[in-house]
Design a protein around this motif. Structure first.
Motif, PDB file in Angstrom:
ATOM      1  N   TYR A   1       0.812  -1.219   0.000  1.00  0.00           N
ATOM      2  CA  TYR A   1       0.000   0.000   0.000  1.00  0.00           C
ATOM      3  C   TYR A   1       0.845   1.268   0.000  1.00  0.00           C
ATOM      4  O   TYR A   1       0.682   2.120  -0.877  1.00  0.00           O
ATOM      5  CB  TYR A   1      -0.943  -0.002   1.214  1.00  0.00           C
ATOM      6  CG  TYR A   1      -1.794   1.232   1.312  1.00  0.00           C
ATOM      7  CD1 TYR A   1      -2.819   1.471   0.398  1.00  0.00           C
ATOM      8  CD2 TYR A   1      -1.578   2.177   2.305  1.00  0.00           C
ATOM      9  CE1 TYR A   1      -3.593   2.617   0.477  1.00  0.00           C
ATOM     10  CE2 TYR A   1      -2.352   3.321   2.393  1.00  0.00           C
ATOM     11  CZ  TYR A   1      -3.350   3.529   1.479  1.00  0.00           C
ATOM     12  OH  TYR A   1      -4.117   4.665   1.557  1.00  0.00           O
ATOM     13  N   LEU A   2       1.734   1.404   0.963  1.00  0.00           N
ATOM     14  CA  LEU A   2       2.470   2.660   1.107  1.00  0.00           C
ATOM     15  C   LEU A   2       3.481   2.889  -0.018  1.00  0.00           C
ATOM     16  O   LEU A   2       3.531   3.978  -0.595  1.00  0.00           O
ATOM     17  CB  LEU A   2       3.185   2.702   2.466  1.00  0.00           C
ATOM     18  CG  LEU A   2       2.276   2.714   3.696  1.00  0.00           C
ATOM     19  CD1 LEU A   2       3.107   2.617   4.966  1.00  0.00           C
ATOM     20  CD2 LEU A   2       1.403   3.937   3.715  1.00  0.00           C
ATOM     21  N   LEU A   3       4.296   1.891  -0.328  1.00  0.00           N
ATOM     22  CA  LEU A   3       5.326   2.081  -1.352  1.00  0.00           C
ATOM     23  C   LEU A   3       4.739   2.221  -2.758  1.00  0.00           C
ATOM     24  O   LEU A   3       5.102   3.159  -3.483  1.00  0.00           O
ATOM     25  CB  LEU A   3       6.361   0.947  -1.291  1.00  0.00           C
ATOM     26  CG  LEU A   3       7.174   0.887   0.018  1.00  0.00           C
ATOM     27  CD1 LEU A   3       8.096  -0.315   0.015  1.00  0.00           C
ATOM     28  CD2 LEU A   3       7.944   2.158   0.255  1.00  0.00           C
ATOM     29  N   PRO A   4       3.823   1.340  -3.214  1.00  0.00           N
ATOM     30  CA  PRO A   4       3.258   1.519  -4.565  1.00  0.00           C
ATOM     31  C   PRO A   4       2.450   2.807  -4.703  1.00  0.00           C
ATOM     32  O   PRO A   4       2.406   3.405  -5.778  1.00  0.00           O
ATOM     33  CB  PRO A   4       2.354   0.310  -4.759  1.00  0.00           C
ATOM     34  CG  PRO A   4       2.731  -0.664  -3.732  1.00  0.00           C
ATOM     35  CD  PRO A   4       3.342   0.105  -2.604  1.00  0.00           C
ATOM     36  N   GLY A   5       1.807   3.229  -3.619  1.00  0.00           N
ATOM     37  CA  GLY A   5       1.012   4.448  -3.666  1.00  0.00           C
ATOM     38  C   GLY A   5       1.844   5.708  -3.530  1.00  0.00           C
ATOM     39  O   GLY A   5       1.312   6.812  -3.481  1.00  0.00           O
ATOM     40  N   LYS A   6       3.163   5.546  -3.467  1.00  0.00           N
ATOM     41  CA  LYS A   6       4.112   6.655  -3.316  1.00  0.00           C
ATOM     42  C   LYS A   6       3.781   7.514  -2.088  1.00  0.00           C
ATOM     43  O   LYS A   6       4.003   8.714  -2.083  1.00  0.00           O
ATOM     44  CB  LYS A   6       4.187   7.494  -4.584  1.00  0.00           C
ATOM     45  CG  LYS A   6       4.594   6.693  -5.803  1.00  0.00           C
ATOM     46  CD  LYS A   6       5.259   7.528  -6.836  1.00  0.00           C
ATOM     47  CE  LYS A   6       5.575   6.811  -8.113  1.00  0.00           C
ATOM     48  NZ  LYS A   6       6.186   5.527  -8.021  1.00  0.00           N
ATOM     49  N   LEU A   7       3.239   6.863  -1.054  1.00  0.00           N
ATOM     50  CA  LEU A   7       2.963   7.547   0.195  1.00  0.00           C
ATOM     51  C   LEU A   7       4.168   7.492   1.120  1.00  0.00           C
ATOM     52  O   LEU A   7       4.255   8.245   2.086  1.00  0.00           O
ATOM     53  CB  LEU A   7       1.765   6.904   0.899  1.00  0.00           C
ATOM     54  CG  LEU A   7       0.438   6.964   0.140  1.00  0.00           C
ATOM     55  CD1 LEU A   7      -0.619   6.145   0.863  1.00  0.00           C
ATOM     56  CD2 LEU A   7      -0.021   8.399  -0.016  1.00  0.00           C
ATOM     57  N   ALA A   8       5.102   6.567   0.824  1.00  0.00           N
ATOM     58  CA  ALA A   8       6.273   6.404   1.680  1.00  0.00           C
ATOM     59  C   ALA A   8       7.432   5.856   0.857  1.00  0.00           C
ATOM     60  O   ALA A   8       7.238   5.339  -0.244  1.00  0.00           O
ATOM     61  CB  ALA A   8       5.960   5.445   2.825  1.00  0.00           C
TER      62      ALA A   8
END
Length: 161
Positions: free
Chosen positions: A29-36
């Motif tokens: 979730y976080l890495l693919p969504g460029k949130l983290a």
């Protein structure tokens, strides 16, 4: 897994924070969504630059959100739904409905920013909070009307024998 947040994530942290998350949550979730980004030694060196940039960006977003909040406070939305007994709606008014009506009036607000705990299921007037920024919340007046017309009870016809 440790990650550095690139954006504010609800119930997790703010931009620039280093947080420990479950591996699957980070990878899927976080890495693919460029949130983290992953918290490596090289990335940790970049944190300070990101935090300074985040402070500037947050200040700019807060000013924009405050201006938008002033406009949204004057907005009134009216929804007409089928209603039954005791002013209970057959359907409901959800945050998606409110976001769609706001878009029709020229405001592009993500439905996730509309803080509606439960869908509106009764006729009435509501003040729905819209979280535009972590420090700026606006309230939109939402009026839900029923389509049932109150039928006056006709006197019962007397039986003639």
């Amino acid at each position: 897994m440790e990650v550095i947040l690139k954006e504010d994530v609800n119930k997790l942290g703010h931009r620039g924070d280093v947080v420990k998350v479950a591996d699957g949550y980070g990878r899927n979730y976080l890495l693919p969504g460029k949130l983290a980004i992953e918290a490596t030694a090289a990335n940790k060196a970049v944190i300070e630059q990101m935090k300074a940039s985040a402070v500037r960006k947050s200040a700019k977003e807060k000013v924009e959100a405050s201006a938008l909040a002033e406009q949204l406070n004057a907005v009134e939305l009216v929804f007409e739904r089928k209603s039954g007994e005791n002013d209970h709606l057959f359907g409901s008014v959800t945050s998606s409905d409110i976001a769609h009506e706001l878009a029709a009036k020229g405001f592009t607000i993500d439905r996730r920013k509309i803080a509606l705990d439960d869908p509106l299921k009764t006729i009435g007037e509501y003040h729905v909070p819209v979280k535009l920024h972590r420090e700026v919340t606006s309230h939109v007046k939402v009026t839900v009307k029923g389509d049932r017309e109150e039928v006056a009870e006709a006197p019962a016809a007397e039986a003639t024998a």
